[in-house]
Design an enzyme around this catalytic site. Structure first.
Site, mmCIF file in Angstrom:
data_model
loop_
_atom_site.group_PDB
_atom_site.id
_atom_site.type_symbol
_atom_site.label_atom_id
_atom_site.label_comp_id
_atom_site.label_asym_id
_atom_site.label_seq_id
_atom_site.Cartn_x
_atom_site.Cartn_y
_atom_site.Cartn_z
ATOM 1 N N THR A 31 0.848 -1.188 0.000
ATOM 2 C CA THR A 31 0.000 0.000 0.000
ATOM 3 C C THR A 31 0.885 1.241 0.000
ATOM 4 O OG1 THR A 31 -1.815 -1.100 1.165
ATOM 5 C CG2 THR A 31 -1.697 1.296 1.373
ATOM 6 N N GLY A 32 0.431 2.291 -0.694
ATOM 7 C CA GLY A 32 1.127 3.562 -0.645
ATOM 8 C C GLY A 32 1.470 4.108 -2.009
ATOM 9 N N ALA A 90 8.039 1.614 2.260
ATOM 10 C CA ALA A 90 8.412 1.772 3.661
ATOM 11 C C ALA A 90 8.540 3.252 3.969
ATOM 12 C CB ALA A 90 9.721 1.044 3.970
ATOM 13 N N LYS A 101 6.853 0.988 8.885
ATOM 14 C CA LYS A 101 5.785 1.079 7.901
ATOM 15 C C LYS A 101 4.493 1.450 8.614
ATOM 16 C CE LYS A 101 5.284 -2.233 4.998
ATOM 17 N NZ LYS A 101 4.881 -1.178 4.010
ATOM 18 N N GLY A 102 3.523 1.915 7.835
ATOM 19 C CA GLY A 102 2.212 2.133 8.409
ATOM 20 C C GLY A 102 1.685 3.545 8.362
ATOM 21 N N LEU A 103 2.435 4.482 7.786
ATOM 22 C CA LEU A 103 1.892 5.835 7.692
ATOM 23 C C LEU A 103 0.676 5.883 6.769
ATOM 24 C CD1 LEU A 103 4.983 8.221 7.758
ATOM 25 C CD2 LEU A 103 3.621 7.295 9.626
ATOM 26 N N GLU A 110 -0.375 -5.362 5.992
ATOM 27 C CA GLU A 110 0.945 -5.425 5.356
ATOM 28 C C GLU A 110 1.837 -6.451 6.049
ATOM 29 O OE1 GLU A 110 1.452 -0.899 3.578
ATOM 30 O OE2 GLU A 110 2.015 -1.306 5.645
#
Length: 237
Positions: A31-32, A90, A101-103, A110
């Site tokens: 994702t991203g 990342a 990760k995770g913003l 993930e």
């Protein structure tokens, strides 16, 4: 995001697809903003026939929708339990290829998808490289909505400043899993990521944190000068 970062992300994403994805693979789709370029490249190569029989498990509803729009076949864990490769971005990468990760809010899915993959290729621009995790990006921690109010003070006892993530209108951000996310700041960075991960994940009500330790097997880095470089762990997990 500057123009060079956008170009660097695209270059790294295209390199990752062209050098690590093979026909017949079952993929984890991250994702991203960088993964958006990965999906573009996968779709291009599926359309021109240079890749065939590709299918992926997405890590967010956003990735699911974009992959569908691009015509990339999707799977679930009802179909497969092991993936050949996970490709994701990342927020930070340290010299040992450990990650934050995770913003984008998808850290739990993930991490589940990454744990099911035989290898994980991480795609970033060079601004994401750091000497120590937590020095720049906050560490996302996903928590259950029940009792979410209890965590901020607990984080403070550990020397961590935390802020509940909110949307533009001030409402709590809700993950695809229906949970809240705290963004945790470490004044001097994270000196012992393994310990921090264990302490945080042992907290009742915590679902998962954004430390990805030992997951990445290769990191593809788009550089400001237009080049792409690859870093690899000495031994794959």
């Amino acid at each position: 995001m500057g123009d060079w970062q956008r170009d660097a992300k695209r270059a790294a994403a295209y390199y990752a697809v062209d050098h690590f994805v093979q026909s017949g693979m079952r993929l984890g789709l991250g994702t991203g903003s960088t993964v958006a370029f990965v999906l573009d490249r996968l779709a291009q190569r599926l359309q021109d026939g240079t890749l065939t029989d590709i299918a992926g498990i997405p890590t967010s509803e956003t990735t699911t929708q974009r992959a569908r729009d691009l015509g990339i076949p999707l799977l679930s864990f009802d179909d497969v339990q092991t993936l050949d490769l996970c490709i994701d971005g990342a927020d930070e990468v340290d010299p040992s290829l450990n990650l934050i990760k995770g913003l984008g809010g998808a850290l739990v899915r993930e991490k589940i998808v990454a744990s099911a993959a035989r290898a994980m290729v991480v795609v970033v621009d060079e601004s994401k490289l750091v000497p120590r995790l937590g020095g720049r990006a906050p560490l996302p921690v996903e928590v259950l909505t029940f009792g979410w109010q209890l965590h901020a003070e607990w984080f403070r006892t550990l020397g961590i400043e935390s802020v509940l993530r909110r949307t533009a209108d001030g409402a709590p951000f809700v993950s695809d899993n229906g949970n809240y996310i705290y963004d945790c700041q470490f004044p001097d960075g994270i000196d012992d990521p393994l310990r921090v991960e264990a302490v945080i994940n042992n907290r009742p009500g915590v679902v998962e944190n954004g430390l990805f330790l030992g997951y990445a097997t290769q990191v593809v880095i788009g550089m400001e000068n237009g080049s792409v470089t690859v870093r690899q762990v000495a031994e794959e997990r």
